[in-house]
Design a protein around this motif. Structure first.
Motif, PDB file in Angstrom:
ATOM      1  N   ARG A 198       8.012  -2.430  -3.174  1.00 22.24           N
ATOM      2  CA  ARG A 198       6.700  -1.984  -2.701  1.00 22.24           C
ATOM      3  C   ARG A 198       6.949  -1.398  -1.312  1.00 22.24           C
ATOM      4  NH1 ARG A 198       1.751  -6.153  -2.372  1.00 22.24           N
ATOM      5  NH2 ARG A 198       3.160  -7.090  -0.883  1.00 22.24           N
ATOM      6  N   LYS A 218       7.016   2.339   1.492  1.00 27.77           N
ATOM      7  CA  LYS A 218       6.282   3.456   2.063  1.00 27.77           C
ATOM      8  C   LYS A 218       6.148   4.590   1.050  1.00 27.77           C
ATOM      9  CE  LYS A 218       6.338   6.445   6.183  1.00 27.77           C
ATOM     10  NZ  LYS A 218       5.874   7.613   5.511  1.00 27.77           N
ATOM     11  N   ARG A 227       3.039   3.898  -0.926  1.00 32.07           N
ATOM     12  CA  ARG A 227       1.850   4.108  -0.102  1.00 32.07           C
ATOM     13  C   ARG A 227       1.614   5.606   0.140  1.00 32.07           C
ATOM     14  NH1 ARG A 227      -0.885   0.314   2.659  1.00 32.07           N
ATOM     15  NH2 ARG A 227       0.848  -1.137   2.567  1.00 32.07           N
ATOM     16  N   ASP A 228       2.679   6.340   0.428  1.00 31.94           N
ATOM     17  CA  ASP A 228       2.555   7.790   0.652  1.00 31.94           C
ATOM     18  C   ASP A 228       2.072   8.499  -0.617  1.00 31.94           C
ATOM     19  OD1 ASP A 228       3.386   7.444   3.259  1.00 31.94           O
ATOM     20  OD2 ASP A 228       5.412   8.237   2.931  1.00 31.94           O
ATOM     21  N   ALA A 277       0.146   7.229  -2.881  1.00 28.40           N
ATOM     22  CA  ALA A 277      -1.282   6.921  -3.004  1.00 28.40           C
ATOM     23  C   ALA A 277      -2.106   7.845  -2.108  1.00 28.40           C
ATOM     24  CB  ALA A 277      -1.543   5.462  -2.652  1.00 28.40           C
ATOM     25  N   TRP A 278      -1.686   8.011  -0.864  1.00 31.17           N
ATOM     26  CA  TRP A 278      -2.424   8.891   0.058  1.00 31.17           C
ATOM     27  C   TRP A 278      -2.409  10.329  -0.447  1.00 31.17           C
ATOM     28  CZ3 TRP A 278      -5.841   6.886   2.924  1.00 31.17           C
ATOM     29  CH2 TRP A 278      -5.646   5.651   3.562  1.00 31.17           C
ATOM     30  N   GLY A 289      -2.385   2.162  -5.613  1.00 31.15           N
ATOM     31  CA  GLY A 289      -2.979   1.121  -4.781  1.00 31.15           C
ATOM     32  C   GLY A 289      -2.931  -0.264  -5.403  1.00 31.15           C
ATOM     33  N   PHE A 293      -0.808  -2.963  -4.046  1.00 28.45           N
ATOM     34  CA  PHE A 293      -1.194  -3.568  -2.781  1.00 28.45           C
ATOM     35  C   PHE A 293      -2.361  -4.548  -2.941  1.00 28.45           C
ATOM     36  CE2 PHE A 293       0.986   0.374  -1.883  1.00 28.45           C
ATOM     37  CZ  PHE A 293       1.982  -0.087  -1.025  1.00 28.45           C
ATOM     38  N   HIS A 350      -8.559  -3.025  -7.008  1.00 28.65           N
ATOM     39  CA  HIS A 350      -7.113  -2.823  -7.143  1.00 28.65           C
ATOM     40  C   HIS A 350      -6.652  -3.070  -8.579  1.00 28.65           C
ATOM     41  CE1 HIS A 350      -5.914  -2.072  -3.030  1.00 28.65           C
ATOM     42  NE2 HIS A 350      -6.624  -3.111  -2.610  1.00 28.65           N
TER      43      HIS A 350
END
Length: 190
Positions: A69, A71, A74-75, A77-78, A107, A110, A122
């Motif tokens: 899990r 970056k 997360r990137d 997802a953005w 997401g 997370f 989520h």
């Protein structure tokens, strides 16, 4: 983080926190990726050169399959969120919700072990946004959304249902996608 089966985080669960194992978190992410993938073609038909939603779903699936899990997840997802906004701004409502499903899939990795209703998004957000995308693609037909919610219910493995039942019921709000989320939440808790 600890290995599969261990509680997420570095300390024992405190009051208001749930005991959530990494294997459970991976199962939730895999379920969310599978739900989001059903609507991906709706996005790609309208925006064939935009790979951001596919990358978000692939990142969620990679996490479900054992990747960290990180970056990268997360990137992704953005980036899917930006794709959803751009599709919405272009008047492509179904494509926007399909990209939001991809965002929700990424997401899902997370999910927090906090006993809060908002965390249900989520778990079930990808399914709800995918169902909404199909509704919009078919003239905003609620029967289409209900059909996709039934498919998402059948797709949910027992481990995901068990995790869901540890959280409070889905929160109010969220427009039609929120209503679909609550419909799926109620169906899975029965």
């Amino acid at each position: 983080m600890r290995n599969s089966g261990a509680t997420i985080g570095r300390r024992p669960a405190e009051p208001g926190e749930l005991d959530l194992g990494m294997h459970e978190l991976r199962a939730v992410a895999g379920y969310a990726a599978a739900c989001a993938r059903t609507a991906l073609a709706l996005f790609e038909r309208e925006r064939p050169d935009d790979e951001r939603p596919r990358a978000a779903i692939d990142a969620a699936q990679a996490f479900a399959d054992g990747a960290a899990r990180s970056k990268v997840l997360r990137d992704a997802a953005w980036a899917a969120q930006r794709a959803a906004q751009e599709a919405r701004d272009a008047g492509l409502a179904a494509a926007s919700d399909a990209a939001r499903a991809a965002l929700a899939a990424a997401g899902a990795a997370f999910l927090h072990p906090l006993a809060k209703a908002t965390q249900v998004k989520h778990i079930l957000g990808a399914a709800a946004h995918a169902a909404r995308a199909f509704e919009l693609a078919e003239g905003d037909d609620p029967a289409i959304g209900a059909s996709h919610i039934a498919q998402a219910r059948a797709l949910a493995p027992p481990v995901v249902v068990d995790v869901l039942r540890r959280y409070p019921a889905a929160p109010s709000g969220g427009g039609r996608a929120g209503a679909l989320l609550r419909e799926l939440d109620a169906a899975l808790r029965r």
